[in-house]
Design a protein around this motif. Structure first.
Motif, mmCIF file in Angstrom:
data_model
loop_
_atom_site.group_PDB
_atom_site.id
_atom_site.type_symbol
_atom_site.label_atom_id
_atom_site.label_comp_id
_atom_site.label_asym_id
_atom_site.label_seq_id
_atom_site.Cartn_x
_atom_site.Cartn_y
_atom_site.Cartn_z
ATOM 1 N N ASP A 67 0.971 3.961 -2.873
ATOM 2 C CA ASP A 67 0.848 5.264 -2.373
ATOM 3 C C ASP A 67 1.589 6.301 -2.982
ATOM 4 O O ASP A 67 1.525 7.498 -3.579
ATOM 5 C CB ASP A 67 0.528 5.643 -1.029
ATOM 6 N N GLN A 103 -4.451 3.417 3.125
ATOM 7 C CA GLN A 103 -5.978 3.821 2.834
ATOM 8 C C GLN A 103 -6.716 4.146 4.138
ATOM 9 O O GLN A 103 -7.553 5.068 3.874
ATOM 10 C CB GLN A 103 -6.481 2.944 1.861
ATOM 11 N N SER A 143 -8.491 -3.078 -4.073
ATOM 12 C CA SER A 143 -9.037 -1.846 -3.669
ATOM 13 C C SER A 143 -8.133 -0.551 -3.830
ATOM 14 O O SER A 143 -8.516 0.741 -3.664
ATOM 15 C CB SER A 143 -9.315 -1.800 -2.141
ATOM 16 N N HIS A 144 -7.013 -0.873 -4.186
ATOM 17 C CA HIS A 144 -6.013 0.334 -4.668
ATOM 18 C C HIS A 144 -5.737 0.075 -6.176
ATOM 19 O O HIS A 144 -5.491 -0.988 -6.652
ATOM 20 C CB HIS A 144 -4.781 -0.041 -3.901
ATOM 21 N N VAL A 169 -9.106 -2.638 2.755
ATOM 22 C CA VAL A 169 -8.378 -1.739 2.168
ATOM 23 C C VAL A 169 -6.839 -1.637 2.840
ATOM 24 O O VAL A 169 -6.756 -2.486 3.907
ATOM 25 C CB VAL A 169 -8.932 -0.191 2.218
ATOM 26 N N THR A 170 -5.964 -1.153 1.989
ATOM 27 C CA THR A 170 -4.426 -1.056 2.627
ATOM 28 C C THR A 170 -4.550 -0.285 4.173
ATOM 29 O O THR A 170 -5.403 0.538 4.027
ATOM 30 C CB THR A 170 -3.426 -0.663 1.675
ATOM 31 N N GLY A 179 0.839 -1.265 -0.011
ATOM 32 C CA GLY A 179 -0.145 -0.089 -0.064
ATOM 33 C C GLY A 179 0.903 1.302 -0.106
ATOM 34 O O GLY A 179 0.389 2.182 -0.869
#
Length: 262
Positions: free
Chosen positions: A28, A234, A82-83, A230-231, A24
């Motif tokens: 990002d 996040q 989710s990312h 989610v991560t 994640g």
């Protein structure tokens, strides 16, 4: 592509949480990340809302061709997460049957390395969540990797898993051209308990050369992130756990082999 394996020969030490947290944070930062689930329990696959018991297509299919990976197959198996910058190569429980299928088949230890070679220019990082048992799946993870992350829960029984993992790595390195560098990461640290304090002290005394000197604390926000798929970054970028994983990522990036520095 840089390939990292997250492995330990003990379950429940934070492998999946470490994998997702690092992925994640890399995503990002704008990196394209592939997550590979090689654990038949499928915790990483479940994390992102897939059911390893019912998945029709999974990493299992990569192992069904006598060590050869058909062109285009790895890409067909990828699922979104989710990312937007993270893709998942999911696990299914069928992976657990590979040990009795693979004896005598040449090239089975390099299936994941060959699969990642087909995706090499599509991702900046691949993170492999490995099973807690030495077998064909862990061998694949280690053979494909340039760097190994070993999460170790700060309690005494987890140290035994670390000892087995280091012994396994010594064995694997005999068949590699270059030794696989590794970083030991203390996880699930609770400074209120004597077990955490004494285990961290033991790690610093006996494994200091390969040990990340900080630790990942127990943080319920990490569990909250898994609940919603989610991560952690996040879910809550300012949580204690995410701050710790951000420091770990900085350490890993600064200690990569020179040819693999991001």
């Amino acid at each position: 592509m840089r390939v990292w394996a997250i492995a330990n020969q003990k379950g429940g030490v934070g492998k999946t949480t470490t994998s997702v947290s690092l992925a994640g944070l890399l995503a990002d930062a704008g990196k394209r990340v592939l997550m590979v689930d090689l654990d038949p329990h499928g915790s990483l696959t479940s994390y992102f809302g897939q059911d390893p018991d019912t998945l029709e297509h999974s990493a299992y299919e990569l192992f069904l061709h006598q060590g050869i990976v058909p062109e285009g197959l790895p890409r067909q198996l990828l699922l979104p997460t989710s990312h937007e910058r993270i893709a998942l190569l999911p696990a299914s429980t069928a992976l657990a049957t590979l040990e009795r299928q693979s004896p005598g088949q040449n090239g089975m230890g390099l299936v994941i390395a060959k699969s990642l070679a087909q995706l090499w220019n599509e991702f900046d990082y691949a993170l492999i969540d490995s099973p807690p048992l030495l077998g064909i799946l862990m061998v694949n993870a280690l053979a494909a990797s340039q760097q190994l992350v070993i999460p170790v829960q700060t309690e005494f029984l987890a140290v035994k898993g670390l000892e087995r993992m280091v012994n396994t790595l010594t064995m694997i390195n005999r068949s590699r051209k270059q030794a696989l560098p590794y970083t030991i990461v203390p996880t699930l640290f609770d400074r209120r308990t004597q077990a955490s304090l004494s285990t961290l002290k033991y790690l610093r005394e006996h494994y200091s050369a390969a040990l990340w000197q900080a630790f990942i604390p127990i943080d319920t926000r990490l569990r909250d992130a898994s609940r919603v798929g989610v991560t952690p970054s996040q879910n809550d970028p300012g949580s204690r756990g995410v701050i710790a994983y951000r420091a770990l990522l900085k350490h890993l990036l600064s200690n990569q082999p020179a040819s693999h520095v991001a």
